[in-house]
Design a protein around this motif. Structure first.
Motif, PDB file in Angstrom:
ATOM      1  N   SER A 147     -10.737  51.884  -2.102  1.00  0.00           N
ATOM      2  CA  SER A 147      -9.766  51.104  -2.487  1.00  0.00           C
ATOM      3  C   SER A 147      -8.739  51.154  -3.310  1.00  0.00           C
ATOM      4  O   SER A 147      -9.572  52.396  -4.163  1.00  0.00           O
ATOM      5  N   GLY A 157      -7.663  49.186  -5.305  1.00  0.00           N
ATOM      6  CA  GLY A 157      -7.874  48.708  -6.597  1.00  0.00           C
ATOM      7  C   GLY A 157      -7.510  47.131  -6.768  1.00  0.00           C
ATOM      8  O   GLY A 157      -7.858  46.974  -8.355  1.00  0.00           O
ATOM      9  N   SER A 197      -7.494  43.108  -6.839  1.00  0.00           N
ATOM     10  CA  SER A 197      -8.231  41.642  -6.390  1.00  0.00           C
ATOM     11  C   SER A 197      -7.356  40.644  -6.846  1.00  0.00           C
ATOM     12  O   SER A 197      -5.989  40.919  -7.615  1.00  0.00           O
ATOM     13  N   VAL A 226     -12.767  36.227  -5.336  1.00  0.00           N
ATOM     14  CA  VAL A 226     -11.972  36.810  -5.970  1.00  0.00           C
ATOM     15  C   VAL A 226     -11.345  37.513  -3.873  1.00  0.00           C
ATOM     16  O   VAL A 226     -12.755  37.459  -2.941  1.00  0.00           O
ATOM     17  N   SER A 237     -10.911  41.318  -2.475  1.00  0.00           N
ATOM     18  CA  SER A 237     -10.604  42.502  -2.580  1.00  0.00           C
ATOM     19  C   SER A 237      -9.541  43.437  -1.895  1.00  0.00           C
ATOM     20  O   SER A 237      -8.997  42.542  -0.696  1.00  0.00           O
ATOM     21  N   ALA A 238      -8.992  44.060  -2.427  1.00  0.00           N
ATOM     22  CA  ALA A 238      -8.392  45.065  -1.412  1.00  0.00           C
ATOM     23  C   ALA A 238      -8.590  45.732  -0.220  1.00  0.00           C
ATOM     24  O   ALA A 238      -7.662  45.875   0.178  1.00  0.00           O
ATOM     25  N   LYS A 239      -9.959  46.263  -0.061  1.00  0.00           N
ATOM     26  CA  LYS A 239     -10.650  46.013   0.501  1.00  0.00           C
ATOM     27  C   LYS A 239     -10.826  45.319   1.960  1.00  0.00           C
ATOM     28  O   LYS A 239     -10.643  45.305   3.136  1.00  0.00           O
ATOM     29  N   ASN A 240     -10.363  44.308   1.687  1.00  0.00           N
ATOM     30  CA  ASN A 240     -10.842  42.689   2.313  1.00  0.00           C
ATOM     31  C   ASN A 240      -9.683  42.464   3.410  1.00  0.00           C
ATOM     32  O   ASN A 240      -9.313  42.933   4.557  1.00  0.00           O
ATOM     33  N   THR A 250      -7.159  50.076   1.951  1.00  0.00           N
ATOM     34  CA  THR A 250      -8.215  52.042   1.323  1.00  0.00           C
ATOM     35  C   THR A 250      -7.126  52.741   1.488  1.00  0.00           C
ATOM     36  O   THR A 250      -6.281  53.220   2.128  1.00  0.00           O
ATOM     37  N   ASP A 307     -17.737  39.292   1.462  1.00  0.00           N
ATOM     38  CA  ASP A 307     -18.101  40.114   0.802  1.00  0.00           C
ATOM     39  C   ASP A 307     -16.834  40.999   0.483  1.00  0.00           C
ATOM     40  O   ASP A 307     -15.702  41.365   1.309  1.00  0.00           O
ATOM     41  N   PRO A 308     -17.266  41.919  -0.996  1.00  0.00           N
ATOM     42  CA  PRO A 308     -15.869  42.599  -1.450  1.00  0.00           C
ATOM     43  C   PRO A 308     -15.938  43.944  -0.848  1.00  0.00           C
ATOM     44  O   PRO A 308     -14.999  44.236  -0.529  1.00  0.00           O
ATOM     45  N   ASP A 309     -16.651  44.589  -0.111  1.00  0.00           N
ATOM     46  CA  ASP A 309     -16.609  45.459   0.886  1.00  0.00           C
ATOM     47  C   ASP A 309     -16.509  45.358   2.053  1.00  0.00           C
ATOM     48  O   ASP A 309     -16.186  46.350   2.955  1.00  0.00           O
TER      49      ASP A 309
END
Length: 578
Positions: free
Chosen positions: A186, A188, A190, A202, A204-207, A211, A260-262
């Motif tokens: 990711s 990095g 949020s 939060v 996340s960037a991955k949400n 990436t 889920d942040p991932d």
């Protein structure tokens, strides 16, 4: 002795190359909604193979005419995805719950592509002989043809580079999907304060799909499309997934995914983000259509008369009638579409294919997506609520436009070496037959469950998403579209129109590419970022050594695309079989 053109070995070479390369375009089309022209790759491989046989004495080198026939058959086969395999066909499968049977799918893809061949031959006199349009892809193919058969050493170097880069990209893809999956870190960042929407504190960037994707295929695409388009993709990803998406999540009109942040929220967020993205692309493309048609009419005033430039007017007319009958019967028999709607789809397809071919002649970019949306809108007005008619009618227009543009590029290359157009028409027919068989069977094995597999992180299928949503919306009426989406369409379309007008008047160097900007809104940000880095590397090579870039950049980038695509298809098929 006159140069040989339509020979058995030239046809077989083109057919085999087309069968190998068609899955590559199918793979990239379902991944990012783009395909690549294989004419130059086919020329390099075909000429290199027969030159090797010539040195070993079992055979003789191809003539320049045979090379042209081989690339014509290969390019039409690889371009078979314009027949609907990465857009309306999967969209219909998602809506109905199942894929078409193999036999029906093969017949349908062949029928719409077959129509495109005869439309192209009908337009050849107007767009190539009289208008003198550039057709950049066809011209590049012609230059490569002449270069290969004038300077064999240069062609051999390019072929070695293409094969080497294909092996590197293919090997990396094999490791990534097998023994040693590559990391996709990711970026990095949020965004706090989303607990009331997403169920946690939060985003996340991955949400938001930010990436790093270690795909050499995407980097190869970036090198080919150029730095302006690469920067436009990066800007579009930041605008859509970094600003509009989070704003929509806060405001409540964009739907988050799993808390889920991932988790990757592409499938849920794309349902809203595709509206401004598609509107931007369509607004820009349609404005360019109108401006180019008006300018051409003002300058030349040419019509669409048949002409007699090649002495085959009767054959062209008979072929067009046969293709029209075939595509009408296929609509009625395979999909149960009313005969009147089936008949109306053909003239609409002819007009839109003519417009798309002119755009390709001036810019080199086939606006198949915009053509499909225009046709969907027209069908939706004439037959509201009929999603099958909407998708299939638009499929006729998109398929005819795609193959028409491909053959006109081949005609441009053939004109440069004095190739009889009827020979290229025959090669194109063998190509679409091969592509219809191979492309349809690979698609059915690759995507056995469209509802569960497509519009996901693994298979984003942006073209499928846009065709599906437009069909659903027109099926339920415009009243079903959220107000926020209507505003997004209005603003996105207006920006596309304004950008096309500005670009036509002054060609500002700072103006982003609207097709690329819009595309970034309907694919994950990770794909746009990787393509940007590919375009950046290509730009640095051009700055370091323009001669090296001109000679070898396209060959190396094409190898990256072909290598990863072929291995990606192979791994996916092995997974299905296993």
């Amino acid at each position: 002795m006159p140069d040989k053109h339509l020979t058995i070995r030239a046809l077989i070479t083109g057919i085999l190359l087309g069968a190998a390369l068609a899955p590559c375009n199918l793979y990239s089309g379902l991944k990012i909604g783009w395909s690549f022209n294989v004419s130059i790759i086919a020329l390099l491989v075909a000429s290199g193979f027969w030159a090797l046989l010539d040195r070993l004495r079992p055979g003789s080198a191809l003539t320049i005419g045979e090379g042209n026939i081989a690339q014509t058959a290969a390019s039409s086969s690889a371009n078979i995805i314009s027949g609907g395999l990465v857009a309306p066909i999967p969209a219909l499968a998602i809506l109905t719950g199942s894929n078409l049977p193999a036999g029906q799918l093969i017949v349908w893809v062949f029928a719409v592509s077959f129509l495109g061949i005869w439309v192209a031959w009908y337009l050849r006199d107007s767009l190539i002989l009289r208008s003198g349009l550039a057709f950049p892809t066809g011209r590049a193919t012609a230059e490569t043809l002449v270069e290969i058969f004038d300077r064999g050493r240069e062609a051999a170097l390019k072929l070695r580079l293409l094969l080497a880069s294909a092996c590197v990209a293919g090997g990396l893809k094999w490791l990534d999907t097998g023994w040693l999956p590559l990391p996709r870190p990711s970026l990095g960042f949020s965004l706090p304060g989303m607990g009331q929407v997403a169920g946690f504190g939060v985003i996340s960037a991955k949400n938001l799909t930010f990436t790093l994707d270690p795909s050499l295929m995407l980097a190869g695409f970036g090198a080919i499309i150029g730095f302006r388009a690469g920067v436009s993709l990066l800007l579009g990803s930041i605008l859509s997934w970094g600003l509009l998406g989070p704003w929509g999540l806060y405001a409540g009109f964009v739907t988050p995914g799993e808390a889920d942040p991932d988790a990757v929220w592409f499938a849920s967020m794309i349902e809203w983000l595709l509206w401004p993205g598609v509107a931007l692309m369509v607004g820009s493309a349609l404005t360019k259509f109108v401006l180019q048609a008006w300018e051409s009419r003002r300058r030349a005033g040419e019509g669409m008369s048949e002409g007699a430039g090649d002495g085959d007017s009767l054959m062209r007319f008979a072929g067009l009638v046969l293709a029209t009958a075939l595509v009408m019967i296929a609509q009625v028999v395979l999909f149960g579409i009313h005969w009147l709607m089936a008949a109306l789809a053909v003239p609409i397809a002819f007009v839109l294919a003519m417009v798309a071919s002119r755009v390709v002649g001036e810019t080199g970019i086939p606006p198949i997506g915009a053509i499909g949306k225009v046709s969907q809108l027209g069908t939706g007005i004439m037959a509201p609520g009929e999603m099958t008619s909407n998708l299939i009618g638009a499929n006729v227009a998109g398929g005819a436009a795609g193959q028409s543009a491909d053959l006109l590029n081949d005609f441009k290359a053939g004109q440069a070496i004095g190739a009889p157009p009827r020979f290229q028409v025959i090669a194109q027919m063998f190509g679409i037959l091969t592509g219809s068989l191979v492309g349809s069977l690979v698609y059915l094995r690759l995507i056995p469950d469209p509802q569960g597999m497509l519009i996901t992180e693994e298979w984003p299928a942006p073209a499928v998403a846009t065709w599906k949503v437009v069909a659903e919306t027109l099926g339920h009426g415009l009243s079903s579209v959220p107000e926020s989406a209507l505003w997004a369409v209005a603003i996105g379309g207006s920006v596309g129109v304004a950008a096309a007008l500005l670009e036509r008047r002054s060609h500002p160097v700072w103006l982003p590419s609207m097709p690329a900007l819009g595309l970034a809104m309907v694919i994950p940000a990770s794909l746009s970022i990787t393509m940007f880095f590919g375009s950046l590397i290509g730009r640095l090579i051009e700055r370091w050594s323009p001669t090296v870039a001109q000679r070898f950049l396209i060959a190396a980038a094409s190898g990256l695309i072909a290598g990863e695509s072929l291995v990606g298809v192979a791994r996916a098929l092995l997974g299905v079989v296993g």
